[in-house]
Design a protein around this motif. Structure first.
Motif, PDB file in Angstrom:
ATOM      1  N   PRO A 101       0.830  -1.201   0.000  1.00 53.95           N
ATOM      2  CA  PRO A 101       0.000   0.000   0.000  1.00 53.95           C
ATOM      3  C   PRO A 101       0.868   1.256   0.000  1.00 53.95           C
ATOM      4  O   PRO A 101       1.916   1.291   0.636  1.00 53.95           O
ATOM      5  N   SER A 102       0.410   2.260  -0.709  1.00 54.17           N
ATOM      6  CA  SER A 102       1.112   3.538  -0.757  1.00 54.17           C
ATOM      7  C   SER A 102       0.071   4.646  -0.866  1.00 54.17           C
ATOM      8  O   SER A 102      -1.081   4.391  -1.214  1.00 54.17           O
ATOM      9  N   PRO A 103       0.471   5.866  -0.590  1.00 53.21           N
ATOM     10  CA  PRO A 103      -0.465   6.969  -0.806  1.00 53.21           C
ATOM     11  C   PRO A 103      -0.932   7.040  -2.260  1.00 53.21           C
ATOM     12  O   PRO A 103      -2.061   7.451  -2.526  1.00 53.21           O
ATOM     13  N   VAL A 104      -0.097   6.590  -3.202  1.00 53.60           N
ATOM     14  CA  VAL A 104      -0.469   6.643  -4.613  1.00 53.60           C
ATOM     15  C   VAL A 104      -1.544   5.612  -4.940  1.00 53.60           C
ATOM     16  O   VAL A 104      -2.609   5.953  -5.471  1.00 53.60           O
TER      17      VAL A 104
ATOM     18  N   SER B 176      -1.295  -4.984   5.783  1.00 49.99           N
ATOM     19  CA  SER B 176      -0.098  -4.351   5.233  1.00 49.99           C
ATOM     20  C   SER B 176      -0.228  -2.827   5.149  1.00 49.99           C
ATOM     21  O   SER B 176       0.762  -2.138   4.896  1.00 49.99           O
ATOM     22  N   SER B 177      -1.417  -2.298   5.390  1.00 54.09           N
ATOM     23  CA  SER B 177      -1.630  -0.846   5.380  1.00 54.09           C
ATOM     24  C   SER B 177      -1.352  -0.199   6.732  1.00 54.09           C
ATOM     25  O   SER B 177      -1.319   1.028   6.827  1.00 54.09           O
ATOM     26  N   VAL B 178      -1.128  -0.993   7.760  1.00 64.69           N
ATOM     27  CA  VAL B 178      -0.926  -0.452   9.105  1.00 64.69           C
ATOM     28  C   VAL B 178       0.261   0.513   9.182  1.00 64.69           C
ATOM     29  O   VAL B 178       0.151   1.565   9.823  1.00 64.69           O
ATOM     30  N   PRO B 179       1.402   0.231   8.542  1.00 64.39           N
ATOM     31  CA  PRO B 179       2.499   1.217   8.616  1.00 64.39           C
ATOM     32  C   PRO B 179       2.117   2.591   8.069  1.00 64.39           C
ATOM     33  O   PRO B 179       2.502   3.609   8.650  1.00 64.39           O
ATOM     34  N   LEU B 180       1.359   2.626   6.980  1.00 68.47           N
ATOM     35  CA  LEU B 180       0.900   3.924   6.451  1.00 68.47           C
ATOM     36  C   LEU B 180       0.022   4.640   7.478  1.00 68.47           C
ATOM     37  O   LEU B 180       0.141   5.850   7.674  1.00 68.47           O
ATOM     38  N   LEU B 181      -0.847   3.864   8.094  1.00 72.45           N
ATOM     39  CA  LEU B 181      -1.738   4.422   9.107  1.00 72.45           C
ATOM     40  C   LEU B 181      -0.923   4.985  10.273  1.00 72.45           C
ATOM     41  O   LEU B 181      -1.163   6.109  10.722  1.00 72.45           O
ATOM     42  N   ALA B 182       0.061   4.219  10.734  1.00 70.15           N
ATOM     43  CA  ALA B 182       0.893   4.647  11.863  1.00 70.15           C
ATOM     44  C   ALA B 182       1.690   5.906  11.536  1.00 70.15           C
ATOM     45  O   ALA B 182       1.914   6.745  12.422  1.00 70.15           O
ATOM     46  N   ARG B 183       2.112   6.053  10.285  1.00 68.35           N
ATOM     47  CA  ARG B 183       2.888   7.228   9.879  1.00 68.35           C
ATOM     48  C   ARG B 183       1.995   8.407   9.469  1.00 68.35           C
ATOM     49  O   ARG B 183       2.497   9.452   9.081  1.00 68.35           O
ATOM     50  N   GLY B 184       0.683   8.219   9.501  1.00 68.11           N
ATOM     51  CA  GLY B 184      -0.234   9.284   9.104  1.00 68.11           C
ATOM     52  C   GLY B 184      -0.245   9.550   7.614  1.00 68.11           C
ATOM     53  O   GLY B 184      -0.555  10.651   7.179  1.00 68.11           O
ATOM     54  N   GLU B 185       0.079   8.525   6.819  1.00 70.54           N
ATOM     55  CA  GLU B 185       0.166   8.683   5.366  1.00 70.54           C
ATOM     56  C   GLU B 185      -1.023   8.102   4.602  1.00 70.54           C
ATOM     57  O   GLU B 185      -0.995   8.062   3.371  1.00 70.54           O
ATOM     58  N   MET B 186      -2.040   7.676   5.316  1.00 66.47           N
ATOM     59  CA  MET B 186      -3.232   7.141   4.642  1.00 66.47           C
ATOM     60  C   MET B 186      -3.958   8.276   3.942  1.00 66.47           C
ATOM     61  O   MET B 186      -4.159   9.340   4.535  1.00 66.47           O
ATOM     62  N   PRO B 187      -4.349   8.065   2.697  1.00 65.25           N
ATOM     63  CA  PRO B 187      -5.116   9.105   2.005  1.00 65.25           C
ATOM     64  C   PRO B 187      -6.444   9.379   2.707  1.00 65.25           C
ATOM     65  O   PRO B 187      -7.085   8.461   3.208  1.00 65.25           O
ATOM     66  N   LYS B 188      -6.814  10.638   2.748  1.00 65.93           N
ATOM     67  CA  LYS B 188      -8.122  11.004   3.300  1.00 65.93           C
ATOM     68  C   LYS B 188      -9.200  10.408   2.403  1.00 65.93           C
ATOM     69  O   LYS B 188      -9.037  10.309   1.194  1.00 65.93           O
TER      70      LYS B 188
END
Length: 177
Positions: free
Chosen positions: A90-93, A122-134
């Motif tokens: 998962p990525s912001p893109v 696998s999206s948890v790291p993005l969530l933890a870093r605050g990088e999940m897209p709104k």
């Protein structure tokens, strides 16, 4: 769900993840026979090659077809699956593509979707870093809750310890002779 299991899916589940209109039609028929409405999450493939509709226009049209055609199906939302088959992380893109696709569906059907399900453990790291897209409103978690880690090669995530408990009756405790 597998097409042959449409009736069992409607009996056992309130919501299913789908990427084939033919399967949604079978779920609609099964729900009609039972006099219920079954909710679906329409899946979009944003690169992992596991499940979902690749082409954005076809994805949006499929959502419109679900919304307008099936009387016993409720289009609850849209989703994607990542890091499963194609190991695309998962990525912001790529999650941004899901959110953009959800917006296109909402514009086409004239209402807000109740769920935009952006991936898995696998999206948890993005969530933890605050990088999940709104715009993403749901995250399907499994392995990370069971094992407190994203894989055996990674550090534990102690904040997920005791995420759930299993309570059950012991069927048999004796040892047969």
């Amino acid at each position: 769900p597998m097409p042959s299991e449409a009736a069992e899916v409607v009996d056992a589940c309130d919501i299913s993840l789908n990427s084939e209109i033919g399967t949604v039609a079978l779920l609609d028929a099964a729900a009609a026979r039972r006099g219920v409405v079954h909710a679906v999450v329409w899946m979009r493939d944003v690169g992992d090659l596991r499940e979902g509709v690749f082409d954005r226009d076809r994805f949006v049209q499929g959502a419109v077809d679900i919304e307008k055609t099936f009387r016993h199906i409720h289009l609850l939302g849209v989703g994607t699956s990542l890091t499963c088959y194609g190991t695309v992380r998962p990525s912001p893109v790529n999650l941004g593509e899901l959110v953009d696709s959800a917006s296109a569906v909402e514009a086409a059907i004239g209402r807000k979707l109740e769920m935009v399900s952006g991936g898995s453990s696998s999206s948890v790291p993005l969530l933890a870093r605050g990088e999940m897209p709104k715009g993403r409103t749901n995250l399907r978690l499994g392995a990370v809750l069971m094992y407190h880690t994203l894989s055996l090669a990674e550090d534990e995530l102690p904040e997920l310890r005791d995420a759930f408990r299993v309570n059950m009756e012991v069927g048999e405790a004796g040892v047969s002779p």
